[in-house]
Structures are given as C-alpha cells and as structure tokens.
Design a protein around this motif. Sequence first.
Motif, PDB file in Angstrom:
ATOM      1  N   GLN A 182     -12.058  -8.349 -27.529  1.00 31.98           N
ATOM      2  CA  GLN A 182     -13.177  -7.402 -27.496  1.00 31.98           C
ATOM      3  C   GLN A 182     -13.291  -6.666 -26.165  1.00 31.98           C
ATOM      4  O   GLN A 182     -14.000  -5.655 -26.085  1.00 31.98           O
ATOM      5  N   SER A 183     -12.656  -7.140 -25.129  1.00 31.04           N
ATOM      6  CA  SER A 183     -12.776  -6.489 -23.825  1.00 31.04           C
ATOM      7  C   SER A 183     -11.432  -6.508 -23.100  1.00 31.04           C
ATOM      8  O   SER A 183     -10.501  -7.211 -23.507  1.00 31.04           O
ATOM      9  N   VAL A 184     -11.364  -5.742 -22.049  1.00 25.84           N
ATOM     10  CA  VAL A 184     -10.173  -5.710 -21.207  1.00 25.84           C
ATOM     11  C   VAL A 184     -10.163  -6.951 -20.324  1.00 25.84           C
ATOM     12  O   VAL A 184     -11.185  -7.339 -19.758  1.00 25.84           O
ATOM     13  N   LEU A 185      -8.996  -7.589 -20.236  1.00 25.66           N
ATOM     14  CA  LEU A 185      -8.845  -8.761 -19.374  1.00 25.66           C
ATOM     15  C   LEU A 185      -8.448  -8.296 -17.978  1.00 25.66           C
ATOM     16  O   LEU A 185      -7.513  -7.499 -17.814  1.00 25.66           O
ATOM     17  N   GLU A 186      -9.132  -8.800 -16.971  1.00 21.54           N
ATOM     18  CA  GLU A 186      -8.773  -8.526 -15.582  1.00 21.54           C
ATOM     19  C   GLU A 186      -8.074  -9.753 -15.011  1.00 21.54           C
ATOM     20  O   GLU A 186      -8.601 -10.866 -15.094  1.00 21.54           O
ATOM     21  N   VAL A 187      -6.907  -9.538 -14.442  1.00 25.51           N
ATOM     22  CA  VAL A 187      -6.128 -10.622 -13.847  1.00 25.51           C
ATOM     23  C   VAL A 187      -6.000 -10.360 -12.350  1.00 25.51           C
ATOM     24  O   VAL A 187      -5.615  -9.252 -11.932  1.00 25.51           O
ATOM     25  N   GLN A 188      -6.297 -11.377 -11.560  1.00 23.06           N
ATOM     26  CA  GLN A 188      -6.199 -11.288 -10.105  1.00 23.06           C
ATOM     27  C   GLN A 188      -5.190 -12.305  -9.606  1.00 23.06           C
ATOM     28  O   GLN A 188      -5.177 -13.448 -10.063  1.00 23.06           O
ATOM     29  N   ALA A 189      -4.357 -11.859  -8.655  1.00 20.08           N
ATOM     30  CA  ALA A 189      -3.388 -12.761  -8.029  1.00 20.08           C
ATOM     31  C   ALA A 189      -3.109 -12.239  -6.625  1.00 20.08           C
ATOM     32  O   ALA A 189      -2.312 -11.317  -6.449  1.00 20.08           O
ATOM     33  N   GLY A 190      -3.799 -12.791  -5.626  1.00 26.08           N
ATOM     34  CA  GLY A 190      -3.626 -12.307  -4.264  1.00 26.08           C
ATOM     35  C   GLY A 190      -4.006 -10.841  -4.167  1.00 26.08           C
ATOM     36  O   GLY A 190      -5.120 -10.442  -4.523  1.00 26.08           O
ATOM     37  N   PRO A 191      -3.060  -9.978  -3.741  1.00 19.80           N
ATOM     38  CA  PRO A 191      -3.370  -8.551  -3.591  1.00 19.80           C
ATOM     39  C   PRO A 191      -3.377  -7.773  -4.901  1.00 19.80           C
ATOM     40  O   PRO A 191      -3.670  -6.585  -4.912  1.00 19.80           O
ATOM     41  N   LEU A 192      -3.054  -8.445  -5.994  1.00 24.21           N
ATOM     42  CA  LEU A 192      -2.895  -7.774  -7.287  1.00 24.21           C
ATOM     43  C   LEU A 192      -4.178  -7.798  -8.101  1.00 24.21           C
ATOM     44  O   LEU A 192      -4.866  -8.819  -8.186  1.00 24.21           O
ATOM     45  N   ARG A 193      -4.461  -6.648  -8.739  1.00 24.30           N
ATOM     46  CA  ARG A 193      -5.500  -6.561  -9.753  1.00 24.30           C
ATOM     47  C   ARG A 193      -4.878  -5.877 -10.966  1.00 24.30           C
ATOM     48  O   ARG A 193      -4.321  -4.781 -10.853  1.00 24.30           O
ATOM     49  N   ALA A 194      -4.955  -6.534 -12.128  1.00 19.23           N
ATOM     50  CA  ALA A 194      -4.362  -5.985 -13.350  1.00 19.23           C
ATOM     51  C   ALA A 194      -5.427  -5.906 -14.429  1.00 19.23           C
ATOM     52  O   ALA A 194      -6.232  -6.822 -14.596  1.00 19.23           O
ATOM     53  N   ILE A 229      -0.845   1.942 -10.464  1.00 14.23           N
ATOM     54  CA  ILE A 229       0.373   2.239 -11.207  1.00 14.23           C
ATOM     55  C   ILE A 229       0.255   1.617 -12.596  1.00 14.23           C
ATOM     56  O   ILE A 229      -0.439   0.605 -12.774  1.00 14.23           O
ATOM     57  N   ARG A 230       0.917   2.220 -13.567  1.00 16.65           N
ATOM     58  CA  ARG A 230       0.943   1.658 -14.927  1.00 16.65           C
ATOM     59  C   ARG A 230       2.360   1.229 -15.257  1.00 16.65           C
ATOM     60  O   ARG A 230       3.312   2.000 -15.083  1.00 16.65           O
ATOM     61  N   LEU A 231       2.491  -0.010 -15.721  1.00 17.31           N
ATOM     62  CA  LEU A 231       3.778  -0.536 -16.153  1.00 17.31           C
ATOM     63  C   LEU A 231       3.823  -0.593 -17.674  1.00 17.31           C
ATOM     64  O   LEU A 231       2.803  -0.868 -18.323  1.00 17.31           O
ATOM     65  N   SER A 232       5.011  -0.357 -18.215  1.00 13.44           N
ATOM     66  CA  SER A 232       5.226  -0.461 -19.657  1.00 13.44           C
ATOM     67  C   SER A 232       6.184  -1.602 -19.957  1.00 13.44           C
ATOM     68  O   SER A 232       6.729  -2.233 -19.042  1.00 13.44           O
ATOM     69  N   ALA A 233       6.394  -1.869 -21.240  1.00 14.65           N
ATOM     70  CA  ALA A 233       7.258  -2.980 -21.653  1.00 14.65           C
ATOM     71  C   ALA A 233       8.635  -2.860 -21.003  1.00 14.65           C
ATOM     72  O   ALA A 233       9.256  -1.797 -21.022  1.00 14.65           O
ATOM     73  N   GLY A 234       9.096  -3.958 -20.423  1.00 11.26           N
ATOM     74  CA  GLY A 234      10.392  -3.981 -19.753  1.00 11.26           C
ATOM     75  C   GLY A 234      10.316  -3.736 -18.265  1.00 11.26           C
ATOM     76  O   GLY A 234      11.295  -3.959 -17.543  1.00 11.26           O
ATOM     77  N   ASP A 235       9.148  -3.282 -17.764  1.00  7.04           N
ATOM     78  CA  ASP A 235       8.997  -3.001 -16.330  1.00  7.04           C
ATOM     79  C   ASP A 235       8.654  -4.257 -15.551  1.00  7.04           C
ATOM     80  O   ASP A 235       8.047  -5.204 -16.071  1.00  7.04           O
ATOM     81  N   SER A 236       9.006  -4.221 -14.265  1.00  7.93           N
ATOM     82  CA  SER A 236       8.653  -5.285 -13.328  1.00  7.93           C
ATOM     83  C   SER A 236       8.397  -4.653 -11.966  1.00  7.93           C
ATOM     84  O   SER A 236       9.045  -3.655 -11.607  1.00  7.93           O
ATOM     85  N   ILE A 237       7.462  -5.238 -11.217  1.00  5.67           N
ATOM     86  CA  ILE A 237       7.176  -4.725  -9.877  1.00  5.67           C
ATOM     87  C   ILE A 237       6.572  -5.841  -9.042  1.00  5.67           C
ATOM     88  O   ILE A 237       5.938  -6.763  -9.576  1.00  5.67           O
ATOM     89  N   SER A 238       6.784  -5.772  -7.738  1.00  3.17           N
ATOM     90  CA  SER A 238       6.188  -6.731  -6.813  1.00  3.17           C
ATOM     91  C   SER A 238       5.012  -6.066  -6.104  1.00  3.17           C
ATOM     92  O   SER A 238       5.008  -4.849  -5.867  1.00  3.17           O
ATOM     93  N   VAL A 239       4.019  -6.877  -5.768  1.00  2.00           N
ATOM     94  CA  VAL A 239       2.826  -6.382  -5.092  1.00  2.00           C
ATOM     95  C   VAL A 239       2.543  -7.313  -3.916  1.00  2.00           C
ATOM     96  O   VAL A 239       2.281  -8.503  -4.102  1.00  2.00           O
ATOM     97  N   GLY A 240       2.611  -6.759  -2.705  1.00  2.00           N
ATOM     98  CA  GLY A 240       2.356  -7.539  -1.509  1.00  2.00           C
ATOM     99  C   GLY A 240       1.218  -6.955  -0.707  1.00  2.00           C
ATOM    100  O   GLY A 240       0.576  -5.979  -1.120  1.00  2.00           O
ATOM    101  N   PRO A 241       0.955  -7.511   0.475  1.00  2.00           N
ATOM    102  CA  PRO A 241      -0.137  -7.001   1.316  1.00  2.00           C
ATOM    103  C   PRO A 241       0.035  -5.537   1.697  1.00  2.00           C
ATOM    104  O   PRO A 241      -0.955  -4.843   1.976  1.00  2.00           O
ATOM    105  N   GLN A 242       1.285  -5.043   1.721  1.00  2.00           N
ATOM    106  CA  GLN A 242       1.542  -3.653   2.090  1.00  2.00           C
ATOM    107  C   GLN A 242       1.580  -2.709   0.890  1.00  2.00           C
ATOM    108  O   GLN A 242       1.815  -1.515   1.060  1.00  2.00           O
ATOM    109  N   GLY A 243       1.383  -3.248  -0.305  1.00  2.00           N
ATOM    110  CA  GLY A 243       1.379  -2.396  -1.482  1.00  2.00           C
ATOM    111  C   GLY A 243       2.490  -2.720  -2.460  1.00  2.00           C
ATOM    112  O   GLY A 243       3.045  -3.831  -2.456  1.00  2.00           O
ATOM    113  N   PHE A 244       2.831  -1.736  -3.298  1.00  2.38           N
ATOM    114  CA  PHE A 244       3.810  -1.943  -4.364  1.00  2.38           C
ATOM    115  C   PHE A 244       5.236  -1.822  -3.848  1.00  2.38           C
ATOM    116  O   PHE A 244       5.534  -1.028  -2.951  1.00  2.38           O
ATOM    117  N   GLY A 245       6.119  -2.602  -4.482  1.00  2.00           N
ATOM    118  CA  GLY A 245       7.544  -2.419  -4.275  1.00  2.00           C
ATOM    119  C   GLY A 245       8.074  -1.380  -5.250  1.00  2.00           C
ATOM    120  O   GLY A 245       7.316  -0.591  -5.827  1.00  2.00           O
TER     121      GLY A 245
END
Length: 331
Positions: A182-194, A229-245
Amino acid sequence: MRKKRTPQGSPVTQPSPPRPTAAAPDARARAREEALDWLIRLQCADAHDTQAFEHWLGANAENAEAYVEAEALWNGAPLRQAAGQLHQRRRHSLGGRLRRHWKPLASAAVLLVGLFTFGNLPVRLQADHLTVVGERQRLQLEDGAKVLLNTNSAFASDVREGRQVARLLQGEAYFQVPASSQSVLEVQAGPLRASVHDTDFAVRYLDGEAQVRVQRGDVDLQGARDQRIRLSAGDSISVGPQGFGQRQRPDLRHDLAWIEGRLVFENCPLSQVLAEVRRYYPGWIISRNAQLEQVAVTGNYRLDQPLETLRALAHITSAQLHEYPALVILN
C-alpha cells in the motif's frame, strides 16, 4: 680456520662455523609451520616442552623470525595469556575430542572471533533482527515486503508517518516489495536512501559503503549531498560518503547467488573469493601466499559449508590447507 690448544698445549685445527645463508623457501615454510605448532604447545607446556622450544628457537635464525611472525599473528603475548586463562576456566567443558595442545588454540581463536563479532555492539543494540556468521533469516514487514537477511547482518524497521522504513545497519539484505504494497518502502543503509515499490533488489552495507543491485523493477536512490539516481533491473551502483560510484551491469546470477544459498565465482582472483568466504566462516581464514591469491577461480559452492569450500579451493589451486579450531591457513 681457527686453532684451539689441547690440555698439553699443542694446537689443533678446528673448522670455522659455517656462515649463515638465506633460508630456502621450503625451509621458511617449514619454520612457519613449526612456529605455529610451538605457539600452540607453549600454552600448556611442561619443562620438557620449554627446553625443546629453546633448542628449536636457537637452531637457526629463520626459526626465531618465524616465531615472532606467528606470535604477531595472535596479537602478541596479552592475547595468548587471555586465551590460556579462558582455557583454564573452560577445560572441563571442552571435552576430550581435541588434542591437548589444540585446546588453547580453540580458546584463542574463539576469543579473536568474539572481539570482531562484538566490536560493533552499539550498532547491534539498535537492531530488531540479527544474524550470526553463516546464518540467513527471513522476515516479513508490516506493509507486506519480504526481507532475507544474509550472514552477520543487523536490521531494524518501523513505521513513520504511515510509511514503512527499513534500516540495514550492517551486512546484506534482499528485499521483495510486492505491487500490492500500500505504500512506498524506504530503505536506509549508511549514506543510502532508497524508495521502492513493486521491486526486488539487494543492498549490501559494509565498511561505510552501500552496494545496490536491482533484480526486478526500479529503485530511486538518494546519496550524499542530495544526489539522486534511478536504477532499473540489472543495474548496480555503490554509494559512499562522497556520493555515487559508476552505474554497472554485473552478472546478477553470480552476485545474488547467495539468495539461493550458493557462492558462484567466474574467473575471480582467489583473494576476492576468500574475502567472500570469510563472511560465512565463523573463524579466521589466512592466506600466506600472495602469488596464490592471484590465481583465477571458477566454481559454484554452498555458502553453508565454508570449510568444504576452502578444501575445494585448496585442491583446485594446489594449495596446502592447515585446519585448526576456528582457524584455516592456506600456503
């Protein structure tokens, strides 16, 4: 040559002692193995053991060097003493299956593993769900999303203003968010918000960096400095203190094989393979050969049998495997 006089005063000739030479590789390897054995035996040594050790130590320079190296491996004398004390307290509960000189090794290894396991205690106190090394755990959130926690992970979730918020405090998790949610799930992991809906994706959060891999659907990410940024199926990315890889397109059949209880590698350096196996082995895995770590490995292994995996890796790389309680050494 040097001369020595007999009691009658007549000189006799004796050969000079040989000059020390550099130790051959096999001699150094043997000295290292013997040093580790002595490190174990000295935890419960008697007078005979002590005398034999002193004789071995003075036999050649590489023995002394190897012993110093082995001692440093166990973090010096304070740790050995603590392990010995732990052994004295638990000697009646360890049983008779281990050889006498293995018991202090088991105590020392368990102590070392314990230090690393509980070193992040403040993080783990925030968690609603925890997994130990080698364990996976399935969860279901209030909004219908399913979560699979991987090895050595810490996870918490709550509802904020009618919105489900999941926090991966440490480790790795696989999320399955259904379209019926019924709602959007928010996921947090260190510097990441999804922010996700109707999506299957994985998040790994280790050493201050988050890695996102999307298997199905889309994932909206927010990183440091309000980057998006928006990722689609098959995508991968790293997220650190300095931002996205950089956005990547990895082989998710390999990267997400852990979901099915497997570890899959294709032409990976052994160093990377061992780094992954270490996450599932409740002890120490030590590689003593830098050249061996560059050997390419291809294989498919069960993640709940890390010791069998190490034996298979030793076989295919022609490495020597030394097994001790909570410790494996590859040479």
